[in-house]
Design an enzyme around this catalytic site. Sequence first.
Site, PDB file in Angstrom:
ATOM      1  N   GLY A   1      -1.182 -12.088   3.085  1.00  0.00           N
ATOM      2  CA  GLY A   1      -0.432 -13.306   2.794  1.00  0.00           C
ATOM      3  C   GLY A   1      -1.270 -14.263   1.972  1.00  0.00           C
ATOM      4  O   GLY A   1      -2.493 -14.105   1.869  1.00  0.00           O
TER       5      GLY A   1
ATOM      6  N   CYS B   1      -5.894  -7.537   5.245  1.00  0.00           N
ATOM      7  CA  CYS B   1      -6.234  -8.702   4.420  1.00  0.00           C
ATOM      8  C   CYS B   1      -6.082  -9.990   5.249  1.00  0.00           C
ATOM      9  O   CYS B   1      -6.877 -10.223   6.147  1.00  0.00           O
ATOM     10  CB  CYS B   1      -5.389  -8.721   3.148  1.00  0.00           C
ATOM     11  SG  CYS B   1      -6.074  -9.774   1.852  1.00  0.00           S
ATOM     12  N   TYR B   2      -5.066 -10.806   4.999  1.00  0.00           N
ATOM     13  CA  TYR B   2      -4.861 -12.002   5.829  1.00  0.00           C
ATOM     14  C   TYR B   2      -4.716 -11.603   7.293  1.00  0.00           C
ATOM     15  O   TYR B   2      -5.171 -12.327   8.192  1.00  0.00           O
ATOM     16  CB  TYR B   2      -3.611 -12.759   5.363  1.00  0.00           C
ATOM     17  CG  TYR B   2      -3.320 -14.011   6.171  1.00  0.00           C
ATOM     18  CD1 TYR B   2      -3.970 -15.208   5.875  1.00  0.00           C
ATOM     19  CD2 TYR B   2      -2.407 -13.991   7.225  1.00  0.00           C
ATOM     20  CE1 TYR B   2      -3.708 -16.360   6.609  1.00  0.00           C
ATOM     21  CE2 TYR B   2      -2.141 -15.138   7.963  1.00  0.00           C
ATOM     22  CZ  TYR B   2      -2.792 -16.319   7.658  1.00  0.00           C
ATOM     23  OH  TYR B   2      -2.539 -17.453   8.393  1.00  0.00           O
TER      24      TYR B   2
ATOM     25  N   HIS C   1      -6.277  -3.188   0.850  1.00  0.00           N
ATOM     26  CA  HIS C   1      -4.866  -2.831   1.003  1.00  0.00           C
ATOM     27  C   HIS C   1      -4.690  -1.308   0.991  1.00  0.00           C
ATOM     28  O   HIS C   1      -4.720  -0.686  -0.077  1.00  0.00           O
ATOM     29  CB  HIS C   1      -4.035  -3.461  -0.120  1.00  0.00           C
ATOM     30  CG  HIS C   1      -3.903  -4.940   0.002  1.00  0.00           C
ATOM     31  ND1 HIS C   1      -2.902  -5.545   0.731  1.00  0.00           N
ATOM     32  CD2 HIS C   1      -4.664  -5.949  -0.500  1.00  0.00           C
ATOM     33  CE1 HIS C   1      -3.034  -6.852   0.668  1.00  0.00           C
ATOM     34  NE2 HIS C   1      -4.101  -7.132  -0.065  1.00  0.00           N
TER      35      HIS C   1
ATOM     36  N   GLU D   1      -1.952   0.255   1.574  1.00  0.00           N
ATOM     37  CA  GLU D   1      -0.576   0.605   1.222  1.00  0.00           C
ATOM     38  C   GLU D   1      -0.358   0.835  -0.267  1.00  0.00           C
ATOM     39  O   GLU D   1       0.647   1.432  -0.670  1.00  0.00           O
ATOM     40  CB  GLU D   1       0.396  -0.483   1.726  1.00  0.00           C
ATOM     41  CG  GLU D   1       0.312  -1.815   1.026  1.00  0.00           C
ATOM     42  CD  GLU D   1      -0.736  -2.756   1.589  1.00  0.00           C
ATOM     43  OE1 GLU D   1      -0.645  -3.974   1.331  1.00  0.00           O
ATOM     44  OE2 GLU D   1      -1.663  -2.288   2.284  1.00  0.00           O
TER      45      GLU D   1
ATOM     46  N   GLY E   1      29.332   4.991  -8.660  1.00  0.00           N
ATOM     47  CA  GLY E   1      28.667   6.071  -9.373  1.00  0.00           C
ATOM     48  C   GLY E   1      27.175   6.089  -9.107  1.00  0.00           C
ATOM     49  O   GLY E   1      26.478   7.035  -9.474  1.00  0.00           O
ATOM     50  N   GLY E   2      26.650   5.033  -8.447  1.00  0.00           N
ATOM     51  CA  GLY E   2      25.239   4.974  -8.104  1.00  0.00           C
ATOM     52  C   GLY E   2      24.948   5.678  -6.797  1.00  0.00           C
ATOM     53  O   GLY E   2      25.851   6.019  -6.032  1.00  0.00           O
TER      54      GLY E   2
ATOM     55  N   ASP F   1      23.483   4.616  -3.993  1.00  0.00           N
ATOM     56  CA  ASP F   1      23.690   3.892  -2.727  1.00  0.00           C
ATOM     57  C   ASP F   1      25.117   4.058  -2.216  1.00  0.00           C
ATOM     58  O   ASP F   1      25.333   4.455  -1.063  1.00  0.00           O
ATOM     59  CB  ASP F   1      23.368   2.411  -2.902  1.00  0.00           C
ATOM     60  CG  ASP F   1      21.961   2.166  -3.400  1.00  0.00           C
ATOM     61  OD1 ASP F   1      21.125   3.078  -3.262  1.00  0.00           O
ATOM     62  OD2 ASP F   1      21.700   1.078  -3.942  1.00  0.00           O
TER      63      ASP F   1
ATOM     64  N   LYS G   1      15.198   2.564  -0.970  1.00  0.00           N
ATOM     65  CA  LYS G   1      15.820   3.407  -1.995  1.00  0.00           C
ATOM     66  C   LYS G   1      15.305   4.842  -1.963  1.00  0.00           C
ATOM     67  O   LYS G   1      16.086   5.789  -2.095  1.00  0.00           O
ATOM     68  CB  LYS G   1      15.587   2.793  -3.379  1.00  0.00           C
ATOM     69  CG  LYS G   1      16.126   3.616  -4.534  1.00  0.00           C
ATOM     70  CD  LYS G   1      17.629   3.539  -4.649  1.00  0.00           C
ATOM     71  CE  LYS G   1      18.045   2.279  -5.366  1.00  0.00           C
ATOM     72  NZ  LYS G   1      19.497   2.222  -5.631  1.00  0.00           N
TER      73      LYS G   1
END
Length: 532
Positions: free
Chosen positions: A55, A82-83, A169, A171, A225-226, A228, A388
């Site tokens: 953060g 980190c934070y 980090h 990640e 059409g996507g 999701d 996603k």
Amino acid sequence: MQHDTIAVLDYGSQYSQLICRRVREAKVYAEMISWDRASEQLPQVKLKGIILSGGPASVYEPGAPALPDIVLESGVPVLGICYGLQLLAHALGGHVAPSAKREYGAAEIEVTGETRFFGGQPQRQQVWMSHGDRVERLPAGFETVARSGNSPCAAIANEDRALYGLQFHPEVVHTPNGFALLQNFVGRICGCTGDWTSGHFIEESVAGIRAQVGPDGRVICGLSGGVDSAVAATLVHRAVGERLTCIFVDHGLLRAGEAEQVVDTFERHHGMRLVAVDAKEAFLDDLAGVTEPEEKRKRIGARFVRVFEEETERLSEESVKMNEERKAPSQSSPKLFLAQGTLYPDVIESASNEDSANARTIKTHHNVGGLPQDMTFELIEPLRMLFKDEVRRIGEELGLPEEIVWRHPFPGPGLGIRILGEVTWERLEMLRQADRIFLEELRAAGLYRQTSQVFAVLLPVQTVGVMGDGRTYANVIALRAVTTDDFMTADWAQLPYELLARVSSRIVNEVDGVNRVVYDISSKPPATIEWE
């Protein structure tokens, strides 16, 4: 079924969502929770561990985000990043102070102590740092287990209490061994079983939808059409079968062949009931003479709402009529549901606003075009806890075509905002052909999956050219291709010159009215990905 859960307490880091994604890649469910809501939300999950995010604050500043009591009272392993490391050290009696030299970017750490966290890891590792403070004195019971040139406490641990902290980090992709470190934490230390898989999700989601809809409920889903909306519709169809009706609005602003692909995939191959609405003329009438980008968006969105409302009203009346034919008139009509492809980032974004923290918001996007607040549908959002990349994996397992599962993001207003200036059918066809050529060549070169978003733009200028023995004065096509992990920032894709040359040659030779092609080499920021 409740899954083993790693709670990621968010302290405002740009990487908080990425931490969640990385944990889920290890087949462990992770949920992002604001630090100031931990006491109310942590008891609601099957908690196996807690990660404190980074953060922008400094722990010694007045009013800085604090460590909730429940974190240490829960008794589960805790990892501060980190934070989060500084906060853990500060709360337990250590000392955090500004660093004499800030540390941003790549760094090398040396593992100096024995800990389960670094089990099986090399002694020296490349990591990514981003901090201006550092731990100067450790709390009681902790030891330094890794250091860097500027951080004497690059990693700390209290093995007895399973409390760990990293100044770097893990990640981000710039920390090559970061994912393995997170796997160590969630697996070796937290003891998670790794039951967060596509197969389990599909099974649980279908059962949940079936229970929510009941034996008589009917569901409407807007298809764009996507990926999701496609995955959401497929899950609902597995759950309720013919009681699902999908609505696909063809506004004439789609890419070449996309409208036909939607109908073919969902109606013919998946056997779904699909209502395809041809509304091209209505949309083009609304856009006649409009050149301002935001006005185009508003008109497209407004027309989409009207068309969708008309279809849902018709389907509602049809549902009531069917019910009256099946049952006594005195009995109630079947309940109506609206399915949409809301994703976890949308949920997080909605919850970040205090006023809507507990509200389930119908998002205004291309799946449904933005629905009125007074609609009486109950929402079905089977993807609301997914990122996603998880949706794509589930789409593959559900058997959806690769063209839909890995389709690049496409804006709700479609080609309407990729034509700069007035939108006409002639200009739409010109852009559609150029865009098709670009995508064909990109796929032929095997680069579609290596890019994140690729498209053509028709510019509102004409330039002089020479074709054959004659002078031309024709349109310009701009090509745009970017790479990104999160779409918050993006780099322009360094496509091979040979590919760009082929695309340019084909467009100029095959698309009437175009005599010049340019390539956009702007990153985001300062540019946006779309041109309008």
